[in-house]
Design a protein around this motif. Structure first.
Motif, PDB file in Angstrom:
ATOM      1  N   GLU A  92      19.801  -3.367  23.702  1.00  0.00           N
ATOM      2  CA  GLU A  92      18.488  -4.006  23.565  1.00  0.00           C
ATOM      3  C   GLU A  92      18.013  -3.942  22.121  1.00  0.00           C
ATOM      4  OE1 GLU A  92      15.707  -2.224  26.253  1.00  0.00           O
ATOM      5  OE2 GLU A  92      16.902  -2.773  28.004  1.00  0.00           O
ATOM      6  N   TYR A  93      18.189  -2.775  21.507  1.00  0.00           N
ATOM      7  CA  TYR A  93      17.794  -2.610  20.110  1.00  0.00           C
ATOM      8  C   TYR A  93      18.549  -3.612  19.233  1.00  0.00           C
ATOM      9  CZ  TYR A  93      17.940  -0.867  15.361  1.00  0.00           C
ATOM     10  OH  TYR A  93      17.905  -0.790  13.999  1.00  0.00           O
ATOM     11  N   GLN A  94      19.854  -3.747  19.465  1.00  0.00           N
ATOM     12  CA  GLN A  94      20.643  -4.681  18.670  1.00  0.00           C
ATOM     13  C   GLN A  94      20.115  -6.109  18.807  1.00  0.00           C
ATOM     14  OE1 GLN A  94      24.613  -3.820  20.260  1.00  0.00           O
ATOM     15  NE2 GLN A  94      25.252  -3.334  18.168  1.00  0.00           N
ATOM     16  N   ILE A  95      19.839  -6.529  20.036  1.00  0.00           N
ATOM     17  CA  ILE A  95      19.350  -7.891  20.269  1.00  0.00           C
ATOM     18  C   ILE A  95      18.000  -8.100  19.602  1.00  0.00           C
ATOM     19  CG2 ILE A  95      18.551  -9.513  22.040  1.00  0.00           C
ATOM     20  CD1 ILE A  95      20.779  -8.344  23.871  1.00  0.00           C
ATOM     21  N   LEU A  96      17.053  -7.167  19.833  1.00  0.00           N
ATOM     22  CA  LEU A  96      15.729  -7.302  19.220  1.00  0.00           C
ATOM     23  C   LEU A  96      15.808  -7.235  17.699  1.00  0.00           C
ATOM     24  CD1 LEU A  96      13.391  -5.259  21.583  1.00  0.00           C
ATOM     25  CD2 LEU A  96      13.356  -7.717  21.155  1.00  0.00           C
ATOM     26  N   HIS A  97      16.643  -6.347  17.191  1.00  0.00           N
ATOM     27  CA  HIS A  97      16.803  -6.232  15.741  1.00  0.00           C
ATOM     28  C   HIS A  97      17.336  -7.542  15.162  1.00  0.00           C
ATOM     29  CE1 HIS A  97      17.304  -4.233  11.906  1.00  0.00           C
ATOM     30  NE2 HIS A  97      18.547  -4.695  11.851  1.00  0.00           N
ATOM     31  N   GLU A  98      18.289  -8.133  15.853  1.00  0.00           N
ATOM     32  CA  GLU A  98      18.849  -9.412  15.404  1.00  0.00           C
ATOM     33  C   GLU A  98      17.770 -10.491  15.389  1.00  0.00           C
ATOM     34  OE1 GLU A  98      21.932 -12.686  17.144  1.00  0.00           O
ATOM     35  OE2 GLU A  98      22.526 -10.583  17.334  1.00  0.00           O
ATOM     36  N   VAL A  99      16.945 -10.542  16.433  1.00  0.00           N
ATOM     37  CA  VAL A  99      15.861 -11.534  16.488  1.00  0.00           C
ATOM     38  C   VAL A  99      14.915 -11.326  15.316  1.00  0.00           C
ATOM     39  CG1 VAL A  99      13.795 -12.242  17.770  1.00  0.00           C
ATOM     40  CG2 VAL A  99      15.961 -11.933  18.974  1.00  0.00           C
ATOM     41  N   TYR A 100      14.433 -10.105  15.135  1.00  0.00           N
ATOM     42  CA  TYR A 100      13.449  -9.842  14.089  1.00  0.00           C
ATOM     43  C   TYR A 100      14.040  -9.923  12.686  1.00  0.00           C
ATOM     44  CZ  TYR A 100      10.142  -8.648  17.709  1.00  0.00           C
ATOM     45  OH  TYR A 100       9.316  -8.705  18.794  1.00  0.00           O
ATOM     46  N   GLU A 101      15.323  -9.602  12.553  1.00  0.00           N
ATOM     47  CA  GLU A 101      15.965  -9.662  11.247  1.00  0.00           C
ATOM     48  C   GLU A 101      16.076 -11.101  10.767  1.00  0.00           C
ATOM     49  OE1 GLU A 101      20.361  -8.918  10.608  1.00  0.00           O
ATOM     50  OE2 GLU A 101      19.493  -7.010   9.944  1.00  0.00           O
ATOM     51  N   LYS A 102      16.262 -12.018  11.697  1.00  0.00           N
ATOM     52  CA  LYS A 102      16.464 -13.420  11.332  1.00  0.00           C
ATOM     53  C   LYS A 102      15.163 -14.208  11.240  1.00  0.00           C
ATOM     54  CE  LYS A 102      21.174 -13.720  12.922  1.00  0.00           C
ATOM     55  NZ  LYS A 102      22.131 -14.380  13.784  1.00  0.00           N
ATOM     56  N   ILE A 103      14.058 -13.557  11.536  1.00  0.00           N
ATOM     57  CA  ILE A 103      12.777 -14.260  11.443  1.00  0.00           C
ATOM     58  C   ILE A 103      12.458 -14.479   9.966  1.00  0.00           C
ATOM     59  CG2 ILE A 103      10.293 -14.064  11.814  1.00  0.00           C
ATOM     60  CD1 ILE A 103      10.931 -12.605  14.417  1.00  0.00           C
ATOM     61  N   ARG A 126      15.808 -14.474  22.389  1.00  0.00           N
ATOM     62  CA  ARG A 126      16.517 -14.787  21.147  1.00  0.00           C
ATOM     63  C   ARG A 126      16.740 -16.294  21.039  1.00  0.00           C
ATOM     64  NH1 ARG A 126      22.307 -12.125  20.086  1.00  0.00           N
ATOM     65  NH2 ARG A 126      21.985 -11.949  22.299  1.00  0.00           N
ATOM     66  N   LEU A 127      17.135 -16.924  22.149  1.00  0.00           N
ATOM     67  CA  LEU A 127      17.369 -18.366  22.171  1.00  0.00           C
ATOM     68  C   LEU A 127      16.073 -19.146  21.924  1.00  0.00           C
ATOM     69  CD1 LEU A 127      19.440 -20.673  22.850  1.00  0.00           C
ATOM     70  CD2 LEU A 127      18.598 -20.505  25.191  1.00  0.00           C
ATOM     71  N   TYR A 128      14.995 -18.755  22.625  1.00  0.00           N
ATOM     72  CA  TYR A 128      13.729 -19.479  22.509  1.00  0.00           C
ATOM     73  C   TYR A 128      13.035 -19.290  21.158  1.00  0.00           C
ATOM     74  CZ  TYR A 128      14.061 -20.286  27.542  1.00  0.00           C
ATOM     75  OH  TYR A 128      14.478 -20.670  28.800  1.00  0.00           O
ATOM     76  N   LEU A 129      13.364 -18.219  20.477  1.00  0.00           N
ATOM     77  CA  LEU A 129      12.724 -17.964  19.174  1.00  0.00           C
ATOM     78  C   LEU A 129      13.580 -18.432  18.006  1.00  0.00           C
ATOM     79  CD1 LEU A 129      11.095 -14.470  19.801  1.00  0.00           C
ATOM     80  CD2 LEU A 129      10.031 -16.730  19.918  1.00  0.00           C
ATOM     81  N   LYS A 180       8.953 -19.946  29.947  1.00  0.00           N
ATOM     82  CA  LYS A 180      10.156 -20.719  30.233  1.00  0.00           C
ATOM     83  C   LYS A 180      11.177 -19.920  31.047  1.00  0.00           C
ATOM     84  CE  LYS A 180       9.736 -23.453  26.015  1.00  0.00           C
ATOM     85  NZ  LYS A 180      10.350 -23.742  24.706  1.00  0.00           N
ATOM     86  N   MET A 181      10.980 -18.623  31.104  1.00  0.00           N
ATOM     87  CA  MET A 181      11.910 -17.751  31.836  1.00  0.00           C
ATOM     88  C   MET A 181      11.587 -17.780  33.328  1.00  0.00           C
ATOM     89  SD  MET A 181      12.022 -14.283  29.580  1.00  0.00           S
ATOM     90  CE  MET A 181      12.251 -14.357  27.817  1.00  0.00           C
ATOM     91  N   PRO A 182      12.580 -17.438  34.154  1.00  0.00           N
ATOM     92  CA  PRO A 182      12.267 -17.248  35.580  1.00  0.00           C
ATOM     93  C   PRO A 182      11.175 -16.175  35.705  1.00  0.00           C
ATOM     94  CG  PRO A 182      14.641 -17.251  35.229  1.00  0.00           C
ATOM     95  CD  PRO A 182      14.002 -17.255  33.872  1.00  0.00           C
ATOM     96  N   GLU A 183      10.302 -16.344  36.670  1.00  0.00           N
ATOM     97  CA  GLU A 183       9.134 -15.473  36.818  1.00  0.00           C
ATOM     98  C   GLU A 183       9.514 -13.995  36.901  1.00  0.00           C
ATOM     99  OE1 GLU A 183       5.400 -14.796  39.892  1.00  0.00           O
ATOM    100  OE2 GLU A 183       6.515 -16.668  39.978  1.00  0.00           O
ATOM    101  N   LYS A 184      10.519 -13.675  37.699  1.00  0.00           N
ATOM    102  CA  LYS A 184      10.914 -12.273  37.870  1.00  0.00           C
ATOM    103  C   LYS A 184      11.421 -11.692  36.551  1.00  0.00           C
ATOM    104  CE  LYS A 184      12.885 -11.028  41.725  1.00  0.00           C
ATOM    105  NZ  LYS A 184      13.854 -10.850  42.796  1.00  0.00           N
ATOM    106  N   THR A 185      12.210 -12.464  35.821  1.00  0.00           N
ATOM    107  CA  THR A 185      12.756 -12.007  34.541  1.00  0.00           C
ATOM    108  C   THR A 185      11.627 -11.744  33.548  1.00  0.00           C
ATOM    109  OG1 THR A 185      14.800 -13.235  34.927  1.00  0.00           O
ATOM    110  CG2 THR A 185      14.346 -12.594  32.652  1.00  0.00           C
TER     111      THR A 185
END
Length: 185
Positions: free
Chosen positions: A98-109, A175-178, A130-135
């Motif tokens: 999770e940290y890797q994914i979030l870090h990648e998102v924020y690093e590329k902003i 990550r995709l939506y941002l 845009k995500m399924p409600e449960k997710t």
């Protein structure tokens, strides 16, 4: 001698003397119960089998120096400890991913394209819609309310693995939506 009718104490004594037949009887006597116990905790057939296998292997490898007083108690405490150790390792692995994914998102902003934090917050809210409600709900519970996976699973009447799946899925979707906030460099 009719091994299956022997008590655990006698079987342990034979086991200490390298009696493979005693080990086989112990294995058959306890395998199913241990598997059920571990499977109930993990919800994974393969991991439950691996933990029970490791437990039985450890019993055989340490048979001569074992000080087991009550075999059933020993097995269930050892199974609980191995299961907890496995869960902890999986939680750490999941948190790291999770940290890797979030870090990648924020690093590329690209900070030049973001005028304020509110714009990013709005983009995250739009992504969650845009995500399924449960997710989306599980993402909010985990990342915004900072609830532990176990509590989310309990509240949502899901397994911990299902909650972890939704968290990972939400992070990938985020990550995709941002992408609009990612730098093209």
């Amino acid at each position: 001698m009719h091994y299956p009718h022997l008590t655990d104490d006698i079987l342990i004594d034979f086991l200490k003397k390298d009696d493979a037949k005693a080990f086989e009887v112990i294995y058959r006597r306890y395998w199913r119960q241990l598997y059920g116990f571990v499977y109930q905790q993990l919800g994974s057939k393969e991991e439950a089998e691996e933990i029970v296998h490791d437990l039985m292997l450890s019993l055989w490898q340490n048979r001569q120096q074992s000080q087991i007083q009550n075999l059933k108690v020993y097995f269930f405490i050892a199974a609980r400890n191995l299961t907890n150790k496995f869960i902890k390792s999986q939680i750490n692995l999941r948190k790291y991913r999770e940290y890797q994914i979030l870090h990648e998102v924020y690093e590329k902003i690209d900070t030049n394209e973001i005028f304020n934090v509110n714009e990013l917050s709005k983009a995250i809210e739009q992504a969650l819609k845009k995500m399924p409600e449960k997710t989306a709900t599980i993402f909010k519970m985990s990342k915004i309310e900072e609830l532990p996976v176990k509590k989310i699973a309990s509240q949502m009447d899901l397994t911990e693995k299902a909650v972890e799946y939704h968290i990972t899925k939400s992070l990938k979707m985020l990550r995709l939506y941002l992408q609009d906030f990612h730098s093209d460099n």
